[in-house]
Structures are given as structure tokens and as C-alpha cells.
Design a protein around this motif. Sequence first.
Motif, short mmCIF file in Angstrom:
data_model
loop_
_atom_site.label_atom_id
_atom_site.label_comp_id
_atom_site.label_asym_id
_atom_site.label_seq_id
_atom_site.Cartn_x
_atom_site.Cartn_y
_atom_site.Cartn_z
N LYS A 15 -10.77 -10.48 -5.56
CA LYS A 15 -11.73 -10.30 -4.48
C LYS A 15 -11.34 -11.14 -3.27
CE LYS A 15 -16.72 -10.55 -3.54
NZ LYS A 15 -18.04 -10.91 -4.12
N ALA A 16 -10.96 -12.41 -3.51
CA ALA A 16 -10.56 -13.30 -2.41
C ALA A 16 -9.26 -12.82 -1.77
CB ALA A 16 -10.39 -14.73 -2.93
N PHE A 17 -8.34 -12.35 -2.60
CA PHE A 17 -7.05 -11.89 -2.08
C PHE A 17 -7.22 -10.66 -1.20
CE2 PHE A 17 -2.92 -9.86 -2.06
CZ PHE A 17 -2.04 -10.92 -1.98
N LYS A 18 -8.04 -9.71 -1.66
CA LYS A 18 -8.25 -8.50 -0.87
C LYS A 18 -8.96 -8.81 0.45
CE LYS A 18 -9.79 -3.73 -1.22
NZ LYS A 18 -10.35 -2.67 -2.10
N ARG A 19 -9.85 -9.78 0.42
CA ARG A 19 -10.53 -10.18 1.66
C ARG A 19 -9.53 -10.77 2.66
NH1 ARG A 19 -14.31 -12.85 -0.61
NH2 ARG A 19 -13.32 -14.90 -0.55
N GLU A 20 -8.53 -11.45 2.15
CA GLU A 20 -7.55 -12.11 3.02
C GLU A 20 -6.46 -11.15 3.49
OE1 GLU A 20 -6.34 -15.83 4.82
OE2 GLU A 20 -8.15 -15.25 3.74
N PHE A 21 -5.96 -10.29 2.58
CA PHE A 21 -4.80 -9.46 2.88
C PHE A 21 -5.14 -7.98 3.12
CE2 PHE A 21 -2.77 -13.14 1.08
CZ PHE A 21 -1.54 -13.21 1.70
N GLY A 22 -6.36 -7.58 2.78
CA GLY A 22 -6.74 -6.20 3.01
C GLY A 22 -6.34 -5.24 1.93
N LEU A 23 -5.74 -5.74 0.85
CA LEU A 23 -5.41 -4.88 -0.29
C LEU A 23 -5.39 -5.72 -1.56
CD1 LEU A 23 -1.60 -3.98 -0.24
CD2 LEU A 23 -2.58 -5.83 1.07
N ALA A 24 -5.49 -5.04 -2.70
CA ALA A 24 -5.56 -5.73 -3.99
C ALA A 24 -4.22 -6.39 -4.33
CB ALA A 24 -5.95 -4.74 -5.08
#
Length: 309
Positions: A289-298
Amino acid sequence: MDILTEALGSMRTGQPVSVRTEGRAPWGLRLPPVAGAGFHVVLHGTCWLVPQDRGAPSVALGPGDVVFVRDGRGHDLADRPDTQVVPERASQFQPGLPIGTLSIGGDGPRTSLLCGNYHLDQARPHPLVRQLPEVVHLRTRDGRHPDLSAAVQLLGAELEDPRLGSAGIVPALIDSLLLYILRAWFEEQSSDAKAGWAAALDDPAVAPALTAIHEAPSAAWTVESLAARAGLSRAAFARRFTALVGEPPMAYLTRWRMTTAARLLRESEAPLTAVAARTGYGSEYAFAKAFKREFGLAPGGYRRGSRAA
């Protein structure tokens, strides 16, 4: 923990590309923008670096001079600022050396350079690099920056007279050159003029906190625990850290955790649970969840995309 090495390592996406350029006056070469950072080392002779943005000043370069173009913007190299330039040409590779060669110009005085670029992820630059000037110009004449000067002299000798082992030595020297360039620039900043990361890396309170974050991004750091490392109150530490680094301690911690996670996804086969644990997340779900928020993808999509690139 060497924060400079870690910061650069987090941005690198490939090996340096370099070309030995020989120009005889009159000569001029137009270099297009690159996806990374450009560099030039003057091994012999003199020349000018002319920004394609005509509002920026031209830079006179002499023997031993080193230039680092932070964001890889297009520029010209020429024997004189007013010499007509030609587009960059395809280079030839020297037998046994992973470096191209290019000859250009007339029959006048010779200038010999090493030109190239480092593949750095400019979409998410580390703030340490982002705070550098657009063009870093360092002189190694007159005893300045002896370590950088020694690296330049070694590189010039290997290129001038390739011998047994040069195929391994030259790429290693070019790779190390980036660290020598940035270390020299940080050391060149006077104590009174230091600001931003140049000051943060020397600050007796902020530097230990940065080192702690880089050494153990998985630790349950709080502003209070980092302030304790710094020997300051929570409020005083937060103000000082933010003023020098450019963002609050917890924002930087999250940035470094995500940067570390992205590097692990690109460069290792570690499962997502292991990546989550190594970056301070208690579950794969929380990490994703944190990664997708930062990078825009899983994370899985990021890994697949980085391998396909």
C-alpha cells in the motif's frame, strides 16, 4: 555508513557510458540531453562548455578540469564559444576497452577529453544530488583536490597507453570518478557557505540521525528516538533536520525506505515479505500500500517493469 555512496547507489540504473573525444581546432560538438548525468574530463588541451540554454554562462575548461552536469541537459563542447558545432556522432570502440573513441575537427591544436554519462534515475533523484548546482566545475590544477587529480591522471594514463588489465581498470576508474567528483565538491564548500546537504553531512546532530536511518531503515524510528541520537529535544531536532535536509525526519525516513525497497525489487529476487521486513513494514499488505502510494504501481508491477526496461 557512507551516505554519499548509498545515495548514489539508490539512483544508479546501469553502468557509465563513455567516449574518448579528440578534437583539433576548429571543432565543436553538440551533445543532446541524456537520461542521467553527464561528465567531462579534460585530459589535454583546452575547450569551452557552452550551455544550449543561451542564458547560462559558458565555462572555460583546461587540463585536469572535471565537469559534472547534474541532470544531463544538452550542451555544446568546442574549442571556442563561437565555433560552429555539429551533432554528436557515433563513436568507435577501442579493442579490449569498453569505451568509445571519436575524432573531430581540423588540424589545429589538440584537445583530448573523456566524455560520458552516468545512468541515474532522475525521476526520483535523491535530495543530496538534487541540491547540487546544475553544472559542477572542478579544477585539479595547482594541487587542488589531489584525490580527484590522481584519479584523472590514472584514467588518462590508461587511455593513452592501454596495457594488460586496462579493460578492467578503466571502467572501475570511470565508475569511481563520480564519487571523487561529488566528494571534491562537498569538500570545496567553505564552512561559512555550507548549507543543505553539504552542511547536513557535517552537522553533529543531523549526520548521526541520517546515518541511523541509512543503516537501519527497518527500525521503528520516531522523531523522539532520532532526536535522542542527535542529543537534541524533539522540537529542536525536527527544526534543524528539516532546515538542512529539506524535509521532516519522518518524510525522509519514508523516502529512504521506499528508495531501498525499489532498489531491492530491481536488483534482487527477495520475496515481497522480505522486502517489507527490510524496510520497516510489518506486513506485505502495508508495504504494498505504501509502495503504490509512492510509486503509483504495486511492487510486483514495478519489479516486472524494471526487469523489462
